[in-house]
Design a protein around this motif. Sequence first.
Motif, PDB file in Angstrom:
ATOM      1  N   UNK A 212    -107.455   5.964  70.814  1.00 45.22           N
ATOM      2  CA  UNK A 212    -107.413   7.056  69.843  1.00 45.22           C
ATOM      3  C   UNK A 212    -108.256   6.725  68.616  1.00 45.22           C
ATOM      4  N   UNK A 213    -108.477   7.762  67.807  1.00 43.45           N
ATOM      5  CA  UNK A 213    -109.176   7.639  66.526  1.00 43.45           C
ATOM      6  C   UNK A 213    -108.137   7.894  65.437  1.00 43.45           C
ATOM      7  N   UNK A 214    -107.790   6.866  64.693  1.00 37.91           N
ATOM      8  CA  UNK A 214    -106.722   6.955  63.693  1.00 37.91           C
ATOM      9  C   UNK A 214    -107.343   6.838  62.309  1.00 37.91           C
ATOM     10  N   UNK A 215    -107.098   7.843  61.460  1.00 37.88           N
ATOM     11  CA  UNK A 215    -107.585   7.872  60.079  1.00 37.88           C
ATOM     12  C   UNK A 215    -106.385   7.718  59.150  1.00 37.88           C
ATOM     13  N   UNK A 216    -106.522   6.849  58.152  1.00 36.33           N
ATOM     14  CA  UNK A 216    -105.459   6.619  57.174  1.00 36.33           C
ATOM     15  C   UNK A 216    -106.008   6.887  55.779  1.00 36.33           C
ATOM     16  N   UNK A 217    -105.288   7.703  54.984  1.00 41.60           N
ATOM     17  CA  UNK A 217    -105.699   8.027  53.619  1.00 41.60           C
ATOM     18  C   UNK A 217    -104.570   7.722  52.648  1.00 41.60           C
ATOM     19  N   UNK A 218    -104.951   7.563  51.370  1.00 47.09           N
ATOM     20  CA  UNK A 218    -103.935   7.352  50.346  1.00 47.09           C
ATOM     21  C   UNK A 218    -103.050   8.584  50.178  1.00 47.09           C
ATOM     22  N   UNK A 219    -103.666   9.775  50.254  1.00 45.39           N
ATOM     23  CA  UNK A 219    -102.934  11.002  49.954  1.00 45.39           C
ATOM     24  C   UNK A 219    -102.075  11.468  51.122  1.00 45.39           C
ATOM     25  N   UNK A 220    -102.481  11.178  52.369  1.00 48.88           N
ATOM     26  CA  UNK A 220    -101.753  11.698  53.510  1.00 48.88           C
ATOM     27  C   UNK A 220    -101.129  10.655  54.413  1.00 48.88           C
TER      28      UNK A 220
END
Length: 617
Positions: A73-81
């Motif tokens: 998978x392609x996993x994106x991590x952000x501060x806001x979400x």
Amino acid sequence: MSRARQPPLVTGISPNEGISWTKVTIRGENLGTGPTDLIGLTICGHNCLLTAEWMSASKIVCRVGQAKNDKGDIIVTTKSGGKGTSTVCFKLLKPEKIGILDQSAVWVDEMNYYDMRTDRNKGIPPLSLRPANPLGIEIDKGRFPQKDLEALFPGMSADFTSENFSAAWYLIENHSTTSFDQLKMAVVNLKKQANKKNEGSLAYVKGGLSTFFEAQDALSAIHQKLEADGTEKVEGSMTQKLENVLNRASNTADTLFQEVLGRKDKADSTRNALNVLQRFKFLFNLPLNIERNIQKGDYDVVINDYEKAKSLFGKTEVQVFKKYYAEVETRIEALRELLLDKLLETPSTLHDQKRYIRYLSDLHAPGDPAWQCIGAQHQWILQLMHNCKESYVKEQKGKDIFFPMLDLDSDVRPSPIGHLSQTASLKRGSSFQSGRDDAWRYKAPQQVVFVEKLTKLVVSQLPNFWKLWISYVNGSLFSETAEKSGQMERSKKNARQRQNDFKKMIQEVMHSLVKLIRGALLPFSLREGESRQYGGWEMKSELSGQWLTHVIQTVRLSSESLTALEIPNDMLQIIQDLILDLRLRCIIVTLQHTAEDIKRLAEKEDWVVDNEGLTSL
């Protein structure tokens, strides 16, 4: 209260398979509010954050690393979400053996038109001499979907210059609502155009037919009279008449055709000049377009136009083209200097540095702009550290910084890094006032504030410096054009040769950090020649053990932050040596203060025994 942002959701990736270091475009929703909001990106379990380039909240561009999993998978991590999810997968392929890469150029197809001056076909660009409306009636675009027309006429085209032109498709697309009378008018227009084409080559012959027939009649009359008379006199007279007729015919022909031929030659030269301007207007307008796009900051457009002009006119022998191409090279050289100045400007974000390096590599800038940027950032970090020391040394007198009020009984202690204004006040000892009816304010020594500021500066600047070097090593600073031209391989080779130079840069930053802290807290540990460069503090009184403990905690947190960047331990060993010296000094100072406090106990004891047999102490 504002609602929390939704977690990132990846809905597409292009391409969805490839080998390691393949450049991919990730699309989805809630992918961050900016480059700083993106804190994590993994593809097939591999961390791709270093090569990630945030474009918008729905688009991220990065390169796939060497993952262990073949598909993931392609996993994106952000501060806001926070950590997101993915509805698509990426398949990691095994790299194939690299063969010879043949470059190819894409050319615009030419169309044939009938030249009625030379009665032959010529190939010209489709933009010149192409009729905008071949039927000569008003065009009314229909509302038929393009997909339906393509399914109805497979393999055909509505372009009248194409070999697979379909008249029915063209009429449905452009004249679906045209009346029958207008269509009959269009047929008449087409017939007129066909007749003009067929009659074009005969128009020049018709104008000279009268003169030709007149000369033919005169020759026939002369021949008849010669046969009837047969005398020498008549023959001479007739010969003279023949010469007069031929001279008159020649003069008449010259008079009739001189003006026509002159206009024809002028029209041909004008038409040829217009064709040249139309065909090569890209080159003629390119210098001005480059200047305009540079002012607007559209450097990608300038680079694409320059690559096109270089492939078409880089080796031309035409003097006019040479002149304009030389002017283009002058503008591009000025752009290289402008981009290099912007690259070496400080301060600058890592995103801008990567962008300017990619532009310079596509413009084939001389030297190694990426290494120049690394050197400039290194000098800038060192300059910031020394400027920080000089500013605090100058402001040391009379400008102590107050810490906010804090209950000393509380065990809560905020992190020193980035929270100088919230650092906990420390209990000094029994020599202070024993009663604490109200919260206390303590003045932070200038050396302690300086260490806070210095470590915060290094921890904030060194990560981008380290990431820039990593991008330089793996070649992610360059575009696909640089990959094809072999510039990426040359850059990787240069990076391998300069590993020792970069190691010396990191060691110089670490040595400067440690020596500046020693100059502020442990000046006796510096050499004689280093005191002026790293020292200069006024030691009114020695720091207490509590303040030294606070400094040790600050330096330890800084060391942990630098270790998280995967900097080799041998480069950070000098910081561990500093922490050890600070601990020893803290123990010595604490024991000295404790001994002094014990000596002062006798001054406070009155030796009066109470009812329980105890003194006041």
